[in-house]
Design a protein around this motif. Structure first.
Motif, mmCIF file in Angstrom:
data_model
loop_
_atom_site.group_PDB
_atom_site.id
_atom_site.type_symbol
_atom_site.label_atom_id
_atom_site.label_comp_id
_atom_site.label_asym_id
_atom_site.label_seq_id
_atom_site.Cartn_x
_atom_site.Cartn_y
_atom_site.Cartn_z
ATOM 1 N N ALA A 172 16.978 8.727 -35.610
ATOM 2 C CA ALA A 172 17.823 9.613 -34.535
ATOM 3 C C ALA A 172 17.638 10.851 -34.381
ATOM 4 O O ALA A 172 17.687 11.006 -32.912
ATOM 5 C CB ALA A 172 18.485 9.788 -36.280
ATOM 6 N N PRO A 173 16.696 11.894 -34.361
ATOM 7 C CA PRO A 173 16.639 13.142 -33.506
ATOM 8 C C PRO A 173 15.461 12.400 -32.664
ATOM 9 O O PRO A 173 16.091 12.713 -31.101
ATOM 10 C CB PRO A 173 15.503 13.800 -34.573
ATOM 11 N N VAL A 174 14.638 11.992 -32.589
ATOM 12 C CA VAL A 174 13.470 11.818 -31.299
ATOM 13 C C VAL A 174 14.786 10.742 -30.007
ATOM 14 O O VAL A 174 14.403 10.939 -29.278
ATOM 15 C CB VAL A 174 12.750 10.779 -31.999
ATOM 16 N N ALA A 175 15.792 9.737 -30.973
ATOM 17 C CA ALA A 175 16.504 8.711 -29.861
ATOM 18 C C ALA A 175 17.524 9.689 -29.576
ATOM 19 O O ALA A 175 17.701 9.128 -28.344
ATOM 20 C CB ALA A 175 17.072 7.843 -30.922
ATOM 21 N N LEU A 176 18.435 10.175 -30.709
ATOM 22 C CA LEU A 176 19.249 11.732 -29.053
ATOM 23 C C LEU A 176 18.489 12.666 -28.609
ATOM 24 O O LEU A 176 18.963 12.346 -27.336
ATOM 25 C CB LEU A 176 19.309 12.242 -30.501
ATOM 26 N N LEU A 177 16.913 12.941 -28.983
ATOM 27 C CA LEU A 177 16.229 13.636 -28.076
ATOM 28 C C LEU A 177 15.699 13.572 -26.637
ATOM 29 O O LEU A 177 16.381 13.104 -25.778
ATOM 30 C CB LEU A 177 14.527 14.617 -29.059
ATOM 31 N N CYS A 178 15.490 12.063 -26.903
ATOM 32 C CA CYS A 178 15.260 10.891 -25.233
ATOM 33 C C CYS A 178 16.227 10.843 -24.386
ATOM 34 O O CYS A 178 16.474 10.045 -23.158
ATOM 35 C CB CYS A 178 14.199 9.841 -25.716
ATOM 36 N N ILE A 179 17.535 10.662 -25.089
ATOM 37 C CA ILE A 179 18.610 9.855 -24.263
ATOM 38 C C ILE A 179 18.104 11.704 -22.858
ATOM 39 O O ILE A 179 18.379 10.764 -21.892
ATOM 40 C CB ILE A 179 20.129 10.301 -24.993
ATOM 41 N N GLY A 180 18.404 12.691 -23.542
ATOM 42 C CA GLY A 180 18.769 13.732 -22.641
ATOM 43 C C GLY A 180 17.533 13.959 -21.953
ATOM 44 O O GLY A 180 17.386 13.807 -20.458
ATOM 45 N N ASP B 141 11.596 18.408 -19.585
ATOM 46 C CA ASP B 141 12.192 19.808 -21.467
ATOM 47 C C ASP B 141 11.226 19.888 -22.809
ATOM 48 O O ASP B 141 11.817 19.317 -23.191
ATOM 49 C CB ASP B 141 13.546 19.732 -21.306
ATOM 50 N N LEU B 142 10.854 21.239 -22.287
ATOM 51 C CA LEU B 142 9.942 21.093 -23.705
ATOM 52 C C LEU B 142 10.487 21.786 -24.704
ATOM 53 O O LEU B 142 10.358 22.308 -25.525
ATOM 54 C CB LEU B 142 8.355 22.072 -22.988
ATOM 55 N N SER B 143 12.160 22.415 -24.196
ATOM 56 C CA SER B 143 12.550 23.175 -25.186
ATOM 57 C C SER B 143 13.840 22.827 -26.742
ATOM 58 O O SER B 143 13.983 22.678 -27.068
ATOM 59 C CB SER B 143 13.303 24.170 -24.594
ATOM 60 N N VAL B 144 13.695 20.788 -26.122
ATOM 61 C CA VAL B 144 14.539 20.261 -27.366
ATOM 62 C C VAL B 144 13.918 20.606 -28.193
ATOM 63 O O VAL B 144 14.714 21.238 -29.789
ATOM 64 C CB VAL B 144 14.666 19.246 -26.899
ATOM 65 N N GLY B 145 12.862 21.013 -28.787
ATOM 66 C CA GLY B 145 12.445 21.161 -30.553
ATOM 67 C C GLY B 145 12.631 22.503 -30.860
ATOM 68 O O GLY B 145 13.409 22.058 -32.235
ATOM 69 N N ASN C 39 11.347 27.541 -39.358
ATOM 70 C CA ASN C 39 10.296 26.671 -38.763
ATOM 71 C C ASN C 39 9.482 25.786 -38.679
ATOM 72 O O ASN C 39 8.883 25.457 -38.182
ATOM 73 C CB ASN C 39 9.259 27.540 -40.978
ATOM 74 N N ASN C 40 10.151 24.715 -39.443
ATOM 75 C CA ASN C 40 10.127 23.472 -39.516
ATOM 76 C C ASN C 40 10.403 22.274 -38.357
ATOM 77 O O ASN C 40 10.272 21.410 -38.718
ATOM 78 C CB ASN C 40 9.072 22.888 -40.469
ATOM 79 N N ALA C 41 11.691 23.174 -38.292
ATOM 80 C CA ALA C 41 12.862 21.989 -37.829
ATOM 81 C C ALA C 41 12.579 21.257 -36.650
ATOM 82 O O ALA C 41 12.000 22.256 -35.797
ATOM 83 C CB ALA C 41 14.519 22.117 -37.764
ATOM 84 N N GLY C 42 13.072 20.214 -35.964
ATOM 85 C CA GLY C 42 11.766 19.868 -34.537
ATOM 86 C C GLY C 42 10.809 20.588 -34.236
ATOM 87 O O GLY C 42 10.300 20.004 -32.698
ATOM 88 N N LEU C 43 9.703 20.504 -35.399
ATOM 89 C CA LEU C 43 8.601 21.319 -34.821
ATOM 90 C C LEU C 43 7.692 19.918 -33.592
ATOM 91 O O LEU C 43 7.774 18.619 -34.821
ATOM 92 C CB LEU C 43 7.853 21.557 -35.915
ATOM 93 N N TRP C 44 7.168 20.047 -32.980
ATOM 94 C CA TRP C 44 6.593 18.887 -32.204
ATOM 95 C C TRP C 44 7.634 17.769 -32.324
ATOM 96 O O TRP C 44 6.755 16.717 -31.397
ATOM 97 C CB TRP C 44 5.415 18.550 -32.808
ATOM 98 N N ALA D 276 9.801 12.689 -28.014
ATOM 99 C CA ALA D 276 10.832 12.618 -27.491
ATOM 100 C C ALA D 276 10.896 11.721 -26.052
ATOM 101 O O ALA D 276 10.323 10.817 -25.516
ATOM 102 C CB ALA D 276 11.419 13.790 -26.670
ATOM 103 N N ILE D 277 8.962 12.841 -25.069
ATOM 104 C CA ILE D 277 8.430 13.153 -24.082
ATOM 105 C C ILE D 277 7.703 11.523 -24.146
ATOM 106 O O ILE D 277 7.397 10.675 -23.018
ATOM 107 C CB ILE D 277 7.655 13.294 -23.422
ATOM 108 N N LEU D 278 6.927 11.257 -25.393
ATOM 109 C CA LEU D 278 6.268 9.986 -25.659
ATOM 110 C C LEU D 278 7.225 8.536 -25.994
ATOM 111 O O LEU D 278 6.808 7.608 -25.111
ATOM 112 C CB LEU D 278 5.588 10.146 -26.722
ATOM 113 N N ALA D 279 8.539 9.241 -25.838
ATOM 114 C CA ALA D 279 9.279 8.006 -26.744
ATOM 115 C C ALA D 279 9.461 7.496 -24.430
ATOM 116 O O ALA D 279 10.449 5.916 -24.504
ATOM 117 C CB ALA D 279 10.810 8.243 -27.078
ATOM 118 N N VAL D 280 9.832 8.120 -23.862
ATOM 119 C CA VAL D 280 10.544 8.252 -22.766
ATOM 120 C C VAL D 280 9.742 7.282 -22.034
ATOM 121 O O VAL D 280 9.869 6.188 -21.427
ATOM 122 C CB VAL D 280 10.461 9.865 -21.623
#
Lengths: 352, 506, 317
Positions: free
Chosen positions: A55-63, A74-78, A245-250, A255-259
C-alpha cells in the motif's frame, strides 16, 4: 487517452506477465501462497499481505507517476511520509480526533508538495535538487515533532486506517485501490492526463499552445505530497506509532522503481498509473519471495537486486527500441550510406 | 572546371537526407588557397549541415570531397582535423580553466622524458601567438582574456593542427567592433599565408569587407557562387531570399479588408526589439520581411506573449487587453505557429490527434474534456481539409514529415477558430507540394475574414499572400509596403538600403 | 529531544550558579540522538551528574567523528577534570586521546569501545551484547523446561554488531537444549514496522499454531510483531512467548499488559558506573578495571512493569 480496452491491455501486458511470474515464484517457494482464509474477522493470507504491505509504495507511485510524467522526480516522498505520520500521531496524542489528525497530516503533506512545486515550477530549480532539499530537511522536521522517539498512540480511529479492516479487507488495500481508481479516472476522463504528458514531452510547445504549465506542475507535486501524506498516516497507524527515524526510509526509491517497472520513462511523457501500481505490486511480490524463502537475511538485497535487474533487462529500452525500429523502418525510405554512393565516383576521380 | 587554380577543398554533389527532408541537395563548394569564402543562407538553408559534412561530424549520403585533389572521407571531426580542416565555432570550444598555452597544445604537449615540458610549451605558445600579433601571457587561464582573444587562440590552435582549411562558424556573433577588427586582421594574415577560409555569418557588411567569394545556399541547394567584387549587396540578398518563383505566384487577393482587429502600439522589449506599432485588420495578411536576426520572430513572439514586452499595449477590437503569457493570447483568440517547429511547436511523442486538439483543450481547461468522438471528428476534419498524410490519428506526430507536422500545427490552431493567426516561417523545411498548399490556405483564411501576421524569409511567398508588408532591419521597423509596392524588388531594396553601420571600413 | 537537551545543556553550562556550585567539571561527547535509547542515555547522564554536583559540559556530535574530536579538543582547552566519550566509530581516536593523556585528563568510554591502546583511556563502560542474548536464551530455556518449542527470530540490521552478537548470545543460551529450535530467522531492521511485516510472513510461512516463541533483537521489533500476532487472531505472550532486548518503556507496558514475557535491559545508565570510577580515581588514584560491564537486568511479568514504565517514559525513549 482512454483508448479501447485492447490498447490499455497492450500497455500493461509486460507488467501483468512479470507480476504473474513473481507470484509464481512465490507459489514455488510456498505452495499455499494463494490460500486465503477468514481469521479474527479479517482476510488472512499471503496474497492479502502483498496487497496490504504494498500500500505505501502503491500510494507513493500514484503521485510519483504524475511527477515523472512531467519530466520531474520527487525524492522527498519518503520524508514527507515521516512528517505526515508524526503530525497525525502528535495530533491524536494531544487529544484531537482521528479525522482532525488525518486532515492535519494531509495539510502537512500538501504544504510539502506545494513547496516542491513552487521550487520546480516557479523558481525553475531542477526537480532532483529541489526535492532533495525536503528529503534531507523533512526528516529533521519529523524528528522535532516526535522529539526523536517513537510516538505511540492508542486512537482506534487512526489505527483503523493502517491496521483495521472493512468487511474483512485491510483498510490500506481499500485506500490505495480506491485512490488509484480515482486518480486513473481523473487523469483519463478529464484532459489532465494529456496536458501533463504534453508538458513532460515538450514544455515549451505546451506553453505556446496555451497550457498553464506552471499551475499543472505545482499540482502534480501537490498530489505527490498528498499521496505521501496518506501513505505516512497508514504506516504510522499500522504500528500505532510515528517512527520519525525509519518511517518511509528509502521508500522514494521503491516508488521510483515501481514507476520504472511500470514502463514509464524517467524522461517524462506518456504514463500509465495502472502500470505503476502493478509495478508496486511486483516489488511487493519480490519482497514476499524473500520473506517466504527462509534464506538468511544476508541474501535479501542480493535476491532483490537480481530479480529487479532481470525485470529491467527484459524491459530495457534497447530491446524496446529494436522492436520499434522493426515496426517503424518499414515504410520510411532509408537514405543510403555515404560510402556506397561515393565509391564509384572515387574510382572515376582516380581514373582521371 | 575552367578555374586555373586547383581548389584546396572541393566538395561536389554533396547530399544529405534526414527523415522527411532533404537537408543538402547536390551541393558544390570550391575553396581556393588564400581565399576567404563566405557561406551564406537563411536559417535552415543547409549551412551548418554542409559544414558538418565537411568536418566529418555527419556522414554525407552522396557526393565527393577532394582535399588537394585527393578524395577524403573523414569519419569524425578529429579525422578531418588531422587531414587539415580545422573548425572554430561561435561558442569557443576550449577549456576555460586551463591556461592559454595548455589550450593551444592540449593533447599534443611538448614532452621531455615522458613529462610535459611546461617551459617549452609556454615559449612555443608565446611565439605562436606573437605570430598573430597577440602579446599575451600564455600561462594565464584562458578566461582572463576577452572572447575575441579566445577566438584567436582557438583559431591559432586550429591552424596549428590543421593548416589547410579553416572554417569559422559565426565567429563575430558576440564580438564588438574593435574585436571584429582584431579578428579580421588575423584572418587577413592567414589568407596571406595561403589558407582557405570559410566564413559563416549573417552580417552582410562583414561578408563584403573580408570575403572574396561567396556560396549562397537556399533550401539545401546552391543558388549562387560568385566573386563578391562582382555582385551587389542587393543581388546577394535576392539570392538568399529567392525570387525565381516570382513569375508564377500572384495572388488575386479577393475579399475586402475589414475593421482593425489587433492594434499594437509601442510594443517592445529592450535588447530584443525596438518598440513598434502595427495595425492588423480583419481579412488582411500582414507580411513581416527582413533578414535573419532582423526581429521577425521577436515581433511575433512579443505580440503572442511568448516573451513578455517591457512596454507598449495591445488593443483588440478597440479595447485594451493584457497579454502576459501565450495562455492570455489564446484566450483572446490569438494563435501562433512558431518558427522552430520541433522545439516550440509539436509535442513529439503525443499522437497527431492529441496534438491537433491540444490548444483547444488547453483553452477549455482540463475540467471540461472534449469527448473522444468529438476529438476524432475535429482531427479527421482537419486531416482531410489540409490533406495531412498519416497512417492513423494515433501516430506520434514526430514520425510525420515536416510538411505534415506543419499542417497538423495549423490544424491545432484552426481548431480553436482564431480571430488572429500569427505564422512564423510557415513553409520552412517543407516539401514543394505542402508549400503551395499552405500558401493557398493562408489566402483562403484571409478571404474568409481572418487577420493574419506572417513572418517569412521567402520573398515570393510574402509577395503572394501579403496585403501589406512590414520590413524589419536590425530589430527596427523600417518601412511598410502596400498594394503595388509589394514586389520582391521593393522588399529587397528596402532591406538593402542604408547599409549596416558595421559596413564602415574598420 | 535534541533541541531540548541542547538548550538545557547550554543553560547548565552558562548559568553562573552552576559554575560556582560545581567542584568538578566533566565534558560529555555524545554521538547524537539517533534512537530513543541514546536520548535516554543523555538524560540519565545529565541526571547522574546533577545528583553528584558535577558540572556537565555536553556536546552533540550529530553522528560525526570530526565533531567529537573537535568537542574533545574543546574540553581539553577548557581544562575539564574528565571526559566521557560515546564514540561514533571504533577507529581514529589515538591522536586526540594522546592529547587528553598529555593534558592528564582521564577519558571514560561509554557504551562502545575503541581500537586504541588501553593506556589512552581510563576505562570503558559498556554492556555485553553477547551476554544480553545469552540471558534471553537462558530465560527461554528455563521457561520451556524441556517442552518442545519452535522459535522464530527477528534479527537486527544485517551485519550490525548488535545483530551479530545478540544472535550469537541467544544461540549460546539455548545450546544443548534439544527441545528448542530456531525455525525462521529474518531481519526486521530494528524497526517496529519491519518487525510487524516479517512477523506476518513468519505466521503464514510456519502457521501461527506451530510457533511457540519469538526472540527479537530489540523491543521495537517485538512491539511490531505483537500487533501482527494479534491481527492473526493469536494471543501474544500466551500462544507465542516473546522475549526481546533493550527494555524500552513500551516493552514494560507490553509485559504489564501480558502481551510480552521478558525483556533484557540495555541500561541507559552508563554514566553512573563511569562517574563512580572517575570519582574514585580522581579522589585517590584508584585505577578501575579496563572494562566495566553494565548489568543486563532481566525483566519479566514478576516485576512491577507498570511502575518501571512510569519511571522510564520521561527519560526521552
Amino acid at each position: 487517452m482512454p483508448g479501447p480496452k485492447s490498447a490499455i491491455l497492450r500497455r500493461i501486458a509486460p507488467q501483468l506477465v512479470i507480476l504473474a511470474i513473481a507470484l509464481l515464484l512465490n507459489v514455488l517457494i510456498f505452495p499455499d501462497f494463494f490460500h486465503i482464509d477468514f481469521r479474527n474477522g479479517r482476510l488472512f493470507g499471503n496474497l492479502i499481505d502483498v496487497l496490504n504491505r504494498g500500500a505505501p509504495v502503491a500510494l507513493l507511485c500514484i503521485g510519483m507517476t504524475l511527477v515523472i510524467a512531467t519530466r520531474g522526480i520527487d525524492l522527498s516522498v519518503g520524508t514527507v511520509m515521516a512528517v505526515a505520520g508524526a503530525v497525525a500521531a502528535s495530533m491524536v496524542v494531544e487529544g484531537h480526533g482521528w479525522g482532525t489528525a488525518l486532515l492535519a497530516a494531509l495539510l502537512a503533506g500538501g504544504m510539502c508538495g506545494l513547496w516542491n512545486g513552487v521550487l520546480v515550477a516557479v523558481l525553475r530549480i531542477q526537480p532532483i535538487v529541489a526535492t532533495l532539499v525536503l528529503m534531507v530537511a523533512g526528516r529533521g522536521i519529523a524528528q522535532l515533532i516526535t522529539e526523536g522517539r517513537i510516538l505511540t498512540f492508542m486512537n482506534e480511529g487512526l489505527i483503523h486506517l493502517g491496521a483495521g479492516t472493512v468487511l474483512g479487507m485491510p483498510t490500506p488495500i481499500l485506500i490505495w485501490v480506491t485512490l488509484g481508481a480515482v486518480a486513473i479516472t481523473l487523469v483519463r476522463r478529464t484532459a489532465l492526463g494529456m496536458l501533463i504528458e504534453a508538458i513532460g514531452i515538450n514544455e515549451r510547445s505546451s506553453r505556446l499552445a496555451g497550457i498553464n504549465s506552471r499551475v499543472l506542475l505545482i499540482c502534480v507535486y501537490l498530489v505527490s505530497g498528498l499521496c505521501a501524506a496518506l501513505a505516512g498516516v497508514i504506516v504510522a497507524a499500522d504500528i500505532k506509532g510515528a517512527d520519525a527515524n525509519n518511517a518511509g526510509l528509502w521508500l522514494e526509491l521503491d516508488a521510483i522503481l515501481a514507476v520504472v517497472i511500470g514502463g514509464n520513462s524517467l524522461l517524462g511523457g506518456r504514463f500509465s498509473i495502472l502500470a505503476s501500481l502493478l509495478g508496486a505490486m511486483i516489488i511487493q511480490s519480490i519482497n514476499s519471495v524473500i520473506l517466504l524463502s527462509g534464506l538468511p537475511p544476508e541474501f535479501n538485497l542480493v535476491i532483490k537486486a537480481l530479480l529487479i535487474l532481470a525485470i529491467l533487462v527484459i524491459q530495457s529500452p534497447r530491446i524496446g527500441y529494436l522492436l520499434y525500429m522493426l515496426r517503424a523502418a518499414g515504410p520510411q525510405p532509408q537514405p543510403r550510406p555515404g560510402t556506397a554512393d561515393t565509391l564509384p565516383k572515387r574510382k572515376k576521380e582516380a581514373a582521371r | 572546371m575552367t578555374d586555373p587554380v586547383r581548389p584546396v577543398l572541393h566538395a561536389r554533389g554533396i547530399s544529405k537526407f534526414f527523415p522527411g527532408t532533404i537537408a543538402l541537395d547536390d551541393v558544390e563548394l570550391r575553396l581556393n588557397p588564400g581565399e576567404v569564402h563566405a557561406l551564406l543562407g537563411e536559417n535552415g538553408a543547409g549551412k551548418s549541415t554542409l559544414i558538418k559534412c565537411l568536418t566529418g561530424a555527419y556522414q554525407r549520403d552522396a557526393g565527393t570531397l577532394l582535399l588537394d585533389g585527393a578524395p577524403i572521407n573523414p569519419a569524425s571531426t578529429a579525422a578531418s582535423q588531422k587531414l587539415g580542416i580545422g573548425t572554430v565555432y561561435q561558442e569557443v570550444n576550449l577549456l576555460p580553466n586551463l591556461t592559454v598555452a595548455e589550450n593551444l597544445f592540449l593533447g599534443r604537449q611538448p614532452l621531455r622524458g615522458g613529462f610535459v615540458s611546461r617551459r617549452r610549451m609556454n615559449a612555443m605558445a608565446r611565439e605562436t601567438l606573437a605570430g598573430y600579433g597577440l602579446k599575451i601571457d600564455p600561462t594565464e587561464p584562458l578566461t582572463a582574456y576577452s572572447v575575441a582573444v579566445q577566438q584567436v587562440v582557438a583559431i591559432a590552435r586550429a591552424v596549428d593542427m590543421s593548416g589547410k582549411v579553416l572554417i569559422l562558424d559565426e565567429p563575430t556573433a558576440s564580438l564588438d567592433r574593435d574585436e571584429v577588427a582584431l579578428l579580421f586582421s588575423v584572418i587577413r594574415q592567414l589568407k596571406a599565408r595561403g589558407l582557405a577560409i570559410v566564413f559563416i555569418t549573417h552580417f552582410l557588411d562583414q561578408v563584403f569587407e573580408i570575403c572574396d567569394r561567396a556560396t549562397i545556399l537556399r533550401n539545401g541547394r546552391v543558388v549562387g557562387d560568385c566573386a563578391l567584387a562582382e555582385v551587389s549587396r542587393r543581388e546577394v540578398i535576392t539570392m538568399m531570399l529567392g525570387r525565381q518563383l516570382e513569375a508564377r505566384v500572384h495572388s488575386k487577393k479577393t475579399g475586402t479588408v475589414g475593421k482593425p482587429l489587433v492594434q499594437v502600439a509601442d510594443l517592445g522589449r529592450r535588447g530584443m526589439i525596438e518598440p513598434f506599432s502595427l495595425d492588423i485588420h480583419e481579412g488582411e495578411v500582414v507580411g513581416l520581411a527582413g533578414l535573419l536576426g532582423s526581429g521577425r520572430t521577436e515581433t511575433a513572439n512579443l505580440i503572442f506573449g511568448a516573451v513578455m514586452p517591457d512596454q507598449g499595449r495591445i488593443r483588440l477590437r478597440g479595447t485594451d487587453i493584457t497579454i502576459r503569457t501565450p495562455r492570455d493570447a489564446v484566450a483572446h483568440g490569438f494563435a501562433l505557429c512558431p518558427e522552430d517547429r520541433k522545439s516550440e511547436g509539436i509535442v513529439g511523442d503525443l499522437s497527431v490527434r492529441d496534438n491537433i486538439i491540444l490548444a483547444l483543450q488547453a483553452r477549455q481547461g482540463w475540467m471540461r474534456p472534449i469527448p473522444r468522438a468529438k476529438v476524432t471528428e475535429i482531427a479527421d476534419r482537419y486531416v482531410r481539409a489540409l490533406d495531412i498524410r498519416l497512417a492513423s490519428l494515433d501516430t506520434p506526430i514526430r514520425l510525420l514529415s515536416g510538411g505534415n507536422q506543419q499542417k497538423a500545427l495549423l490544424a491545432r490552431w484552426l481548431a480553436t477558430n482564431p480571430a488572429f493567426l500569427i505564422l512564423d516561417e510557415p513553409t520552412r523545411g517543407i516539401d514543394v507540394g505542402a508549400h503551395a498548399e499552405i500558401i493557398a490556405l493562408i489566402d483562403q483564411l484571409r478571404a474568409d475574414g481572418m487577420a493574419l501576421l506572417v513572418a517569412s524569409s521567402e520573398l515570393e511567398e510574402l509577395v503572394a499572400y501579403s496585403t501589406r508588408v512590414v520590413v524589419l532591419r536590425d530589430r527596427v521597423q523600417i518601412c511598410e509596403l502596400t498594394g503595388d509596392q509589394i514586389t520582391p524588388d521593393t522588399i529587397v531594396q528596402a532591406i538593402a538600403d542604408d547599409p549596416h553601420p558595421h559596413a564602415e571600413p574598420v | 529531544m535534541t533541541l531540548k537537551a541542547t538548550l538545557l545543556a547550554s543553560v547548565l553550562v552558562l548559568s553562573p550558579g552552576a559554575l560556582l556550585a560545581a567542584d568538578m567539571t566533566i565534558g560529555f561527547s555524545q554521538i547524537g540522538s539517533e534512537s530513543g535509547w541514546r536520548a535516554a542515555e543523555t538524560t540519565v547522564t545529565r541526571q547522574e551528574a546533577e545528583s553528584r554536583g558535577i558540572e556537565l559540559k555536553f556536546a552533540d556530535a550529530q553522528q560525526k567523528q570530526e565533531n567529537q574530536i573537535k568537542a574533545i579538543r574543546g574540553f581539553i582547552a577548557q581544562g575539564v577534570d574528565a571526559i566521557l566519550l560515546a564514540p561514533v566509530v571504533a577507529t581514529g581516536w589515538d591522536e586526540v586521546l594522546e592529547e587528553a593523556k598529555d593534558a592528564e585528563i582521564p577519558v571514560v568510554l561509554l557504551d562502545r569501545t575503541v581500537d586504541a591502546p588501553e593506556d589512552l583511556y581510563l576505562t570503558a563502560v559498556t554492556s555485553d551484547l553477547v551476554h544480553e542474548g545469552r540471558v534471553a536464551g537462558e530465560w527461554l530455556a528455563e521457561e520451556m523446561a524441556g517442552e518442545d518449542c519452535r522459535i522464530v527470530e527477528l534479527q537486527g540490521t544485517t551485519g550490525s554488531s548488535p545483530a551479530i552478537d545478540r544472535k550469537k548470545g541467544f544461540e549460546e543460551g539455548i545450546a544443548g537444549q534439544d527441545n528448542l529450535e530456531i525455525v525462521r530467522s529474518q531481519t526486521g531492521d530494528f524497526t517496529r514496522a519491519q518487525g510487524k511485516v516479517v512477523m506476518e510472513s513468519f505466521l503464514k510461512a510456519e502457521g501461527g499454531d506451530t510457533i511457540c516463541a519469538l526472540y527479537a533483537h530489540n523491543d521495537d521489533m517485538a512491539v511490531g510483531a505483537i500487533q501482527a500476532i494479534k491481527e492473526a487472531g493469536l494471543k501474544p505472550g500466551e500462544d507465542i512467548k516473546i522475549v526481546a532486548i533493550d527494555a524500552v518503556p513500551d516493552a514494560h507496558l507490553a509485559i504489564a499488559n501480558g502481551e510480552m514475557n521478558a525483556t533484557i535491559e540495555l541500561t541507559p545508565n552508563m554514566a553512573g558506573p563511569a562517574l563512580d570510577a572517575l570519582e574514585a580515581y580522581l579522589a585517590n588514584g584508584t585505577e578501575p578495571a579496563k572494562w566495566i560491564q553494565t548489568e543486563s537486568k532481566l525483566y519479566t511479568a514478576a516485576d512491577d512493569n507498570q511502575a518501571v514504565y512510569e519511571e522510564k517514559k520521561n527519560l526521552g525513549y
